[in-house]
Design an enzyme around this catalytic site. Structure first.
Site, mmCIF file in Angstrom:
data_model
loop_
_atom_site.group_PDB
_atom_site.id
_atom_site.type_symbol
_atom_site.label_atom_id
_atom_site.label_comp_id
_atom_site.label_asym_id
_atom_site.label_seq_id
_atom_site.Cartn_x
_atom_site.Cartn_y
_atom_site.Cartn_z
ATOM 1 N N ASN A 150 0.808 -1.233 0.000
ATOM 2 C CA ASN A 150 0.000 0.000 0.000
ATOM 3 C C ASN A 150 0.845 1.290 0.000
ATOM 4 O O ASN A 150 0.469 2.276 -0.614
ATOM 5 C CB ASN A 150 -1.014 -0.001 1.152
ATOM 6 N N GLU A 246 4.083 -4.623 12.469
ATOM 7 C CA GLU A 246 3.105 -3.540 12.249
ATOM 8 C C GLU A 246 1.990 -4.155 11.409
ATOM 9 O O GLU A 246 2.189 -4.424 10.221
ATOM 10 C CB GLU A 246 3.762 -2.376 11.497
ATOM 11 N N GLU A 457 7.510 1.327 15.635
ATOM 12 C CA GLU A 457 8.497 1.909 14.725
ATOM 13 C C GLU A 457 8.496 3.420 14.942
ATOM 14 O O GLU A 457 7.579 3.973 15.514
ATOM 15 C CB GLU A 457 8.127 1.589 13.270
HETATM 16 P P1 NAD Z 1 0.681 -9.380 3.595
HETATM 17 O O1 NAD Z 1 0.769 -9.804 5.019
HETATM 18 O O2 NAD Z 1 -0.010 -10.256 2.638
HETATM 19 O O3 NAD Z 1 2.143 -9.147 2.973
HETATM 20 C C1 NAD Z 1 3.073 -8.247 3.525
HETATM 21 C C2 NAD Z 1 4.467 -8.665 3.116
HETATM 22 O O4 NAD Z 1 4.783 -9.927 3.703
HETATM 23 C C3 NAD Z 1 4.695 -8.846 1.614
HETATM 24 O O5 NAD Z 1 5.971 -8.376 1.281
HETATM 25 C C4 NAD Z 1 4.611 -10.354 1.451
HETATM 26 O O6 NAD Z 1 5.313 -10.828 0.317
HETATM 27 C C5 NAD Z 1 5.271 -10.839 2.721
HETATM 28 N N1 NAD Z 1 4.910 -12.187 3.155
HETATM 29 C C6 NAD Z 1 3.795 -12.897 2.839
HETATM 30 N N2 NAD Z 1 3.823 -14.097 3.479
HETATM 31 C C7 NAD Z 1 4.963 -14.123 4.219
HETATM 32 C C8 NAD Z 1 5.531 -15.083 5.121
HETATM 33 N N3 NAD Z 1 4.928 -16.248 5.394
HETATM 34 N N4 NAD Z 1 6.705 -14.773 5.708
HETATM 35 C C9 NAD Z 1 7.325 -13.589 5.473
HETATM 36 N N5 NAD Z 1 6.824 -12.652 4.629
HETATM 37 C C10 NAD Z 1 5.656 -12.915 4.028
HETATM 38 O O7 NAD Z 1 0.050 -7.924 3.670
HETATM 39 P P2 NAD Z 1 -0.422 -6.992 2.456
HETATM 40 O O8 NAD Z 1 -1.685 -7.567 1.897
HETATM 41 O O9 NAD Z 1 0.744 -6.755 1.567
HETATM 42 O O10 NAD Z 1 -0.734 -5.624 3.218
HETATM 43 C C11 NAD Z 1 -1.980 -5.293 3.728
HETATM 44 C C12 NAD Z 1 -2.031 -5.430 5.235
HETATM 45 O O11 NAD Z 1 -0.939 -4.728 5.825
HETATM 46 C C13 NAD Z 1 -3.275 -4.838 5.850
HETATM 47 O O12 NAD Z 1 -3.785 -5.705 6.856
HETATM 48 C C14 NAD Z 1 -2.786 -3.541 6.488
HETATM 49 O O13 NAD Z 1 -3.590 -3.054 7.533
HETATM 50 C C15 NAD Z 1 -1.412 -3.933 6.921
HETATM 51 N N6 NAD Z 1 -0.558 -2.756 7.078
HETATM 52 C C16 NAD Z 1 -0.146 -2.408 8.336
HETATM 53 C C17 NAD Z 1 0.619 -1.266 8.541
HETATM 54 C C18 NAD Z 1 1.091 -0.862 9.913
HETATM 55 O O14 NAD Z 1 1.998 -0.035 10.009
HETATM 56 N N7 NAD Z 1 0.531 -1.379 10.985
HETATM 57 C C19 NAD Z 1 0.973 -0.488 7.436
HETATM 58 C C20 NAD Z 1 0.533 -0.866 6.167
HETATM 59 C C21 NAD Z 1 -0.226 -2.012 6.004
#
Ligand code: NAD
Length: 482
Positions: A150, A246, A457
């Site tokens: 995002n 996060e 963070e």
């Molecule tokens: P996601 O968890 O699908 O993926 C995030 C990252 O993790 C990607 O780079 C992905 O390739 C990697 N990943 C996937 N499986 C993994 C594993 N088993 N081990 C290690 N890495 C792995 O999340 P998304 O769909 O990319 O992002 C959306 C989510 O992120 C939403 O829930 C949103 O609220 C959250 N988000 C949180 C923050 C925060 O600061 N709290 C900020 C932005 C987004």
């Protein structure tokens, strides 16, 4: 200083641009056109990067703090000087309007510079004739930064900046959906940091688990969904890596009866729909006092009707497409459940939510007073759809706002500062805002309570999270008990 060129995209390992035998590519979510090829890293690529980071670790840790800070500032200046190129690539890969992409790059620059201003404290616990006892912060070692799709640039700098200032090498892993700016950001960084200090690997779904499992990695900072965060923590537990998580949010905004509807309603709608709702701290549940409910919803609807949904490259677009097909399908399922549950919609219409055109476009929807246990209230939609509900008493709205496993952000909107503080003080979230939402600054901690994360963070807490704590006992003669 030359610029990075956005034509070919490679991993950066040990200071060198490295390609891989197989490649994949992202998709422009507004046109569904393929973007250029990017590497698919293998286990061997991971081993090479971890080995290079380990080699670089002690030299970087010994580099004086002020020099580390200066280099981070120089890196930030270089990013600022190429802001236009990064913003354009960001719109092509992520979908957000060009103006929002420029804002993201500017925010990334601010984060790098802001974090470079932070200094780790040393605490003198005792300084007597007998002994000196001091607690200090030392670099944690090889770090991995895992980033979602995002905010691919901003969220990368939130990890890069503190890791580097604290004296650690870091390997970045962008999302497979948005790898392009992450790769170029680290390519740009090579001008300012020794080989192996900042590296980046692009790959498929295997790459994250390989990195979190690697015994040579000391710390993982992960931003993404709660479900993946749990897997990351499980994997890191095998070698007791440090983790910062996060994760997802389901932020409530509580609107009190005395707000100026004409100003607050458009702001709240904007903060729910910015980046097409794909923000961890987007307003995801709006609770409006029943005495102003009708007028407030009407004012939000008027604002939302003025928002143009379209390709981020088109200057008129305010809301870009949803970033990827997986998220698009999730939103389609959520809208189908809004329909099958017969929930009322006050802005947008269910049938026209997904326009018949190329691209992952979705028109915004506001769900009118759904029950608290409906999916749109209890789950994080992560798209341009949100619920608005009525409340009567403070005790009731606080209970409802807190009745979720998420605890990332929450806001209260009121002209009565004692009422606002009274409510704010009872909200269970890592970030509590009064008359605003989504405000984040580099010198203040950002993190989630409950299942929205572990640790934080930014700010001093965020910098300390890239360190081990070390206490030094210096016996000046005679205090040692044995
Ligand atoms: P996601 O968890 O699908 O993926 C995030 C990252 O993790 C990607 O780079 C992905 O390739 C990697 N990943 C996937 N499986 C993994 C594993 N088993 N081990 C290690 N890495 C792995 O999340 P998304 O769909 O990319 O992002 C959306 C989510 O992120 C939403 O829930 C949103 O609220 C959250 N988000 C949180 C923050 C925060 O600061 N709290 C900020 C932005 C987004």
């Amino acid at each position: 200083m030359g610029l990075v060129v956005f034509d070919t995209f490679a991993n950066v390992v040990d200071g060198k641009l490295v390609s891989t035998a197989s490649t994949r590519h992202g998709i422009n979510p507004a046109t569904l056109e393929p973007l250029p090829p990017v590497p698919v890293s293998t286990r061997e690529t991971v081993h090479d990067a971890v080995a290079a980071a380990k080699l670089a670790a002690s030299g970087w840790a010994e580099t004086p703090l002020n020099e580390r800070q200066q280099r981070v500032v120089q890196f930030a200046d270089a990013l600022a000087s190429q802001a236009g190129d990064f913003a354009k690539m960001l719109t092509l890969e992520q979908g957000k309007p060009l103006s929002a992409a420029r804002d993201e790059v500017a925010q990334a620059v601010r984060v790098l510079k802001g974090v470079a201003n932070l200094t780790l404290p040393e605490q003198l616990i005792e300084d007597t004739e007998r002994r000196r006892v001091m607690t200090r912060y030392v670099p944690v070692g090889v770090c991995v930064g895992i980033v979602p799709w995002n905010f691919p640039i901003y969220l990368a700098t939130v990890k890069l900046g503190p890791a580097l200032v604290a004296g650690n090498p870091i390997i970045m892993k962008p999302s497979p959906f948005t790898p392009y700016c992450g790769l170029k950001l680290v390519e740009l960084a090579q001008r300012f940091f020794p080989p192996g200090v900042v590296q980046v690997l692009s790959g498929d779904d295997n790459l994250g688990p390989w990195l979190t499992a690697d015994p040579g990695v000391d710390k993982v900072s992960f931003t993404g969904s709660t479900a993946t965060g749990i897997k990351v923590m499980q994997s890191c537990a095998q070698t007791l890596k440090r983790v910062t998580l996060e994760l997802g949010g389901n932020d409530p905004a509580i609107i009190c009866s005395d707000v100026d509807i004409a100003t607050v309603a458009p702001k709240v709608a904007h903060l729910a729909l910015y980046n097409s709702g794909q923000v961890c701290v987007a307003i995801k549940r709006v609770y409006v006092h029943s005495s102003i409910y009708k007028d407030f919803v009407a004012a939000m609807v008027r604002h939302i009707k003025s928002l143009v949904v379209g390709d981020g490259m088109d200057a008129a677009s305010v809301l870009g497409p949803v970033q990827n097909v997986m998220q698009y399908q999730k939103l389609k399922n959520m809208v189908a459940s809004i329909k099958s549950d017969n929930l009322n919609v006050s802005a947008g219409d269910i049938e026209g939510a997904f326009p018949d055109r190329k691209g992952y476009f979705m028109n915004p929807i506001v769900v009118d007073n759904p029950p608290d246990d409906s999916e749109i209230v209890s789950e994080e939609p992560f798209g341009p759809v949100f619920p608005v509900m009525q409340w009567d008493t403070e005790e009731e709205v606080i209970r409802r706002a807190n009745s979720t496993s998420a605890g990332l952000g929450a806001s209260v909107w009121s002209n009565d500062s004692s009422q606002a503080s009274r409510i704010a003080n009872q909200l269970q979230a890592g970030n509590v805002w009064i008359n605003c939402h989504q405000e984040i600054q580099p010198n203040a901690s950002f993190g989630g309570h409950k299942q929205s994360g572990i640790g934080s963070e930014l700010g001093l807490e965020g910098l300390k999270a890239y360190c081990n704590v070390q206490t030094v006992y210096h016996d000046k003669g005679g205090s040692c008990r044995l």
